[in-house]
Design an enzyme around this catalytic site. Sequence first.
Site, mmCIF file in Angstrom:
data_model
loop_
_atom_site.group_PDB
_atom_site.id
_atom_site.type_symbol
_atom_site.label_atom_id
_atom_site.label_comp_id
_atom_site.label_asym_id
_atom_site.label_seq_id
_atom_site.Cartn_x
_atom_site.Cartn_y
_atom_site.Cartn_z
ATOM 1 N N SER A 140 0.869 -1.192 0.000
ATOM 2 C CA SER A 140 0.000 0.000 0.000
ATOM 3 C C SER A 140 0.898 1.233 0.000
ATOM 4 O O SER A 140 2.059 1.161 0.421
ATOM 5 C CB SER A 140 -0.849 -0.012 1.278
ATOM 6 O OG SER A 140 -1.421 1.251 1.512
ATOM 7 N N TYR A 153 -1.390 -1.093 10.456
ATOM 8 C CA TYR A 153 -1.623 -1.321 9.024
ATOM 9 C C TYR A 153 -0.447 -0.766 8.228
ATOM 10 O O TYR A 153 0.119 -1.452 7.371
ATOM 11 C CB TYR A 153 -2.941 -0.651 8.591
ATOM 12 C CG TYR A 153 -3.243 -0.830 7.123
ATOM 13 C CD1 TYR A 153 -3.819 -2.007 6.645
ATOM 14 C CD2 TYR A 153 -2.939 0.164 6.189
ATOM 15 C CE1 TYR A 153 -4.085 -2.192 5.288
ATOM 16 C CE2 TYR A 153 -3.199 -0.012 4.833
ATOM 17 C CZ TYR A 153 -3.768 -1.187 4.390
ATOM 18 O OH TYR A 153 -4.016 -1.368 3.050
HETATM 19 N N1 LIG Z 1 -8.705 -0.666 -1.026
HETATM 20 C C1 LIG Z 1 -7.676 0.159 -0.817
HETATM 21 O O1 LIG Z 1 -7.853 1.372 -0.727
HETATM 22 C C2 LIG Z 1 -6.286 -0.418 -0.696
HETATM 23 C C3 LIG Z 1 -5.218 0.484 -0.750
HETATM 24 C C4 LIG Z 1 -3.923 -0.006 -0.649
HETATM 25 C C5 LIG Z 1 -3.706 -1.361 -0.476
HETATM 26 N N2 LIG Z 1 -4.757 -2.215 -0.415
HETATM 27 C C6 LIG Z 1 -4.464 -3.627 -0.204
HETATM 28 O O2 LIG Z 1 -5.016 -4.386 -1.242
HETATM 29 C C7 LIG Z 1 -5.256 -5.724 -0.777
HETATM 30 C C8 LIG Z 1 -6.649 -6.157 -1.213
HETATM 31 O O3 LIG Z 1 -7.604 -5.350 -0.549
HETATM 32 P P1 LIG Z 1 -8.926 -4.800 -1.267
HETATM 33 O O4 LIG Z 1 -8.829 -3.352 -1.328
HETATM 34 O O5 LIG Z 1 -9.176 -5.560 -2.498
HETATM 35 O O6 LIG Z 1 -10.004 -5.100 -0.123
HETATM 36 P P2 LIG Z 1 -11.160 -6.188 -0.009
HETATM 37 O O7 LIG Z 1 -12.106 -6.039 -1.146
HETATM 38 O O8 LIG Z 1 -11.652 -6.039 1.371
HETATM 39 O O9 LIG Z 1 -10.383 -7.568 -0.182
HETATM 40 C C9 LIG Z 1 -9.584 -8.112 0.822
HETATM 41 C C10 LIG Z 1 -9.350 -9.554 0.485
HETATM 42 O O10 LIG Z 1 -8.502 -10.122 1.498
HETATM 43 C C11 LIG Z 1 -9.147 -11.302 2.002
HETATM 44 N N3 LIG Z 1 -8.843 -11.476 3.419
HETATM 45 C C12 LIG Z 1 -8.822 -10.547 4.395
HETATM 46 N N4 LIG Z 1 -8.535 -11.113 5.565
HETATM 47 C C13 LIG Z 1 -8.381 -12.427 5.330
HETATM 48 C C14 LIG Z 1 -8.093 -13.554 6.140
HETATM 49 N N5 LIG Z 1 -7.895 -13.427 7.471
HETATM 50 N N6 LIG Z 1 -8.019 -14.770 5.562
HETATM 51 C C15 LIG Z 1 -8.228 -14.921 4.229
HETATM 52 N N7 LIG Z 1 -8.503 -13.893 3.392
HETATM 53 C C16 LIG Z 1 -8.584 -12.679 3.948
HETATM 54 C C17 LIG Z 1 -10.610 -11.059 1.816
HETATM 55 O O11 LIG Z 1 -11.287 -12.304 1.784
HETATM 56 P P3 LIG Z 1 -12.799 -12.466 2.355
HETATM 57 O O12 LIG Z 1 -13.502 -11.181 2.067
HETATM 58 O O13 LIG Z 1 -13.311 -13.640 1.581
HETATM 59 O O14 LIG Z 1 -12.651 -12.711 3.788
HETATM 60 C C18 LIG Z 1 -10.650 -10.351 0.475
HETATM 61 O O15 LIG Z 1 -10.622 -11.271 -0.590
HETATM 62 C C19 LIG Z 1 -5.063 -5.677 0.737
HETATM 63 O O16 LIG Z 1 -3.820 -6.234 1.076
HETATM 64 C C20 LIG Z 1 -5.086 -4.192 1.045
HETATM 65 O O17 LIG Z 1 -4.349 -3.872 2.204
HETATM 66 C C21 LIG Z 1 -6.048 -1.773 -0.524
#
Ligand SMILES: NC(=O)c1ccc[n+]([C@@H]2O[C@H](COP(=O)([O-])OP(=O)(O)OC[C@H]3O[C@@H](n4cnc5c(N)ncnc54)[C@H](OP(=O)(O)O)[C@@H]3O)[C@@H](O)[C@H]2O)c1
Length: 256
Positions: A140, A153
């Site tokens: 991130s 985080y």
């Molecule tokens: N959205 C943003 O603004 C942003 C910005 C920078 C970085 N990121 C990073 O991008 C990555 C993906 O996030 P996203 O934005 O796509 O959010 P998201 O839609 O909430 O997706 C998160 C994913 O991680 C999985 N996950 C979370 N905790 C878990 C656990 N304990 N065991 C197994 N799976 C788990 C979730 O699975 P389930 O839902 O099936 O539990 C989901 O598939 C993350 O690492 C996040 O930190 C996001």
Amino acid sequence: MDPRAVAITGGSSGIGAALARQLAKPDVHLALLGRDPTRLAGVASDCQAKGAVCRTATIDVRDTARISAFLAEFDKEHPIDLLVANAGVLDGRRADQVVEDGATARRVLETNLLATIDVIHSVLPGMRARRAGHIAIVASLAALNPLPDAPAYAASKAALLSYGLGLREALANEGIKVMVACPGFVATAMARVHLGPRPGEISSETAAAHIIEGLEHDRSLIGFPPIPYWFSRLCLLMPEALRRKVTRGTRFHVGT
Ligand SMILES: NC(=O)c1ccc[n+]([C@@H]2O[C@H](COP(=O)([O-])OP(=O)(O)OC[C@H]3O[C@@H](n4cnc5c(N)ncnc54)[C@H](OP(=O)(O)O)[C@@H]3O)[C@@H](O)[C@H]2O)c1
């Protein structure tokens, strides 16, 4: 970059799901991991409609033994060309807190950092034996800019950045490539718990396209969108008083 066997943690939602959909095509085998079986099945069905063969696993990413067993079995049948270590959670201080509590910090670090390292180690033996493979770690922009509202985080992502770049160097002569991706704000389920401004937010499809482009060019580190990326890099170099001033407008708290 034409991976035939791809494993994606956090494949049930957001960036991971968008990556799966963009990489799906005939002759591609996808392993999609997450916790929500319904959303996983939905992503798998979209990918199958594009000709990919999908295998899903509903496993908490912190359950190292089950994750390793699943990935080892998938790797035996379909040697993994690309691992996207993407699963992660955002947590931090609630509206009535000055700082997040210790249990929250631990859960965030276990999920985002320790589980990610375990996932990588699950696929490394196979990749090393084949002297081939690509690993994308989704960190991130918080890796570059400490967050007072979610310090664990930001720390988990900073550690992933350092870990990934170190790993890339360590594996440089082993035929294995590593890239760390640092997205800014992306409109996913995660956005719903981040209660505060989200400047420069992009779609999960755009984020996935950036990640694929970075892999195609064998980048070590990518950050996007460009302006927030360079702003975050500069923030790290600023004196504390200036950094506090310019980041004041991005303070937030976490909702449930
Ligand atoms: N959205 C943003 O603004 C942003 C910005 C920078 C970085 N990121 C990073 O991008 C990555 C993906 O996030 P996203 O934005 O796509 O959010 P998201 O839609 O909430 O997706 C998160 C994913 O991680 C999985 N996950 C979370 N905790 C878990 C656990 N304990 N065991 C197994 N799976 C788990 C979730 O699975 P389930 O839902 O099936 O539990 C989901 O598939 C993350 O690492 C996040 O930190 C996001």
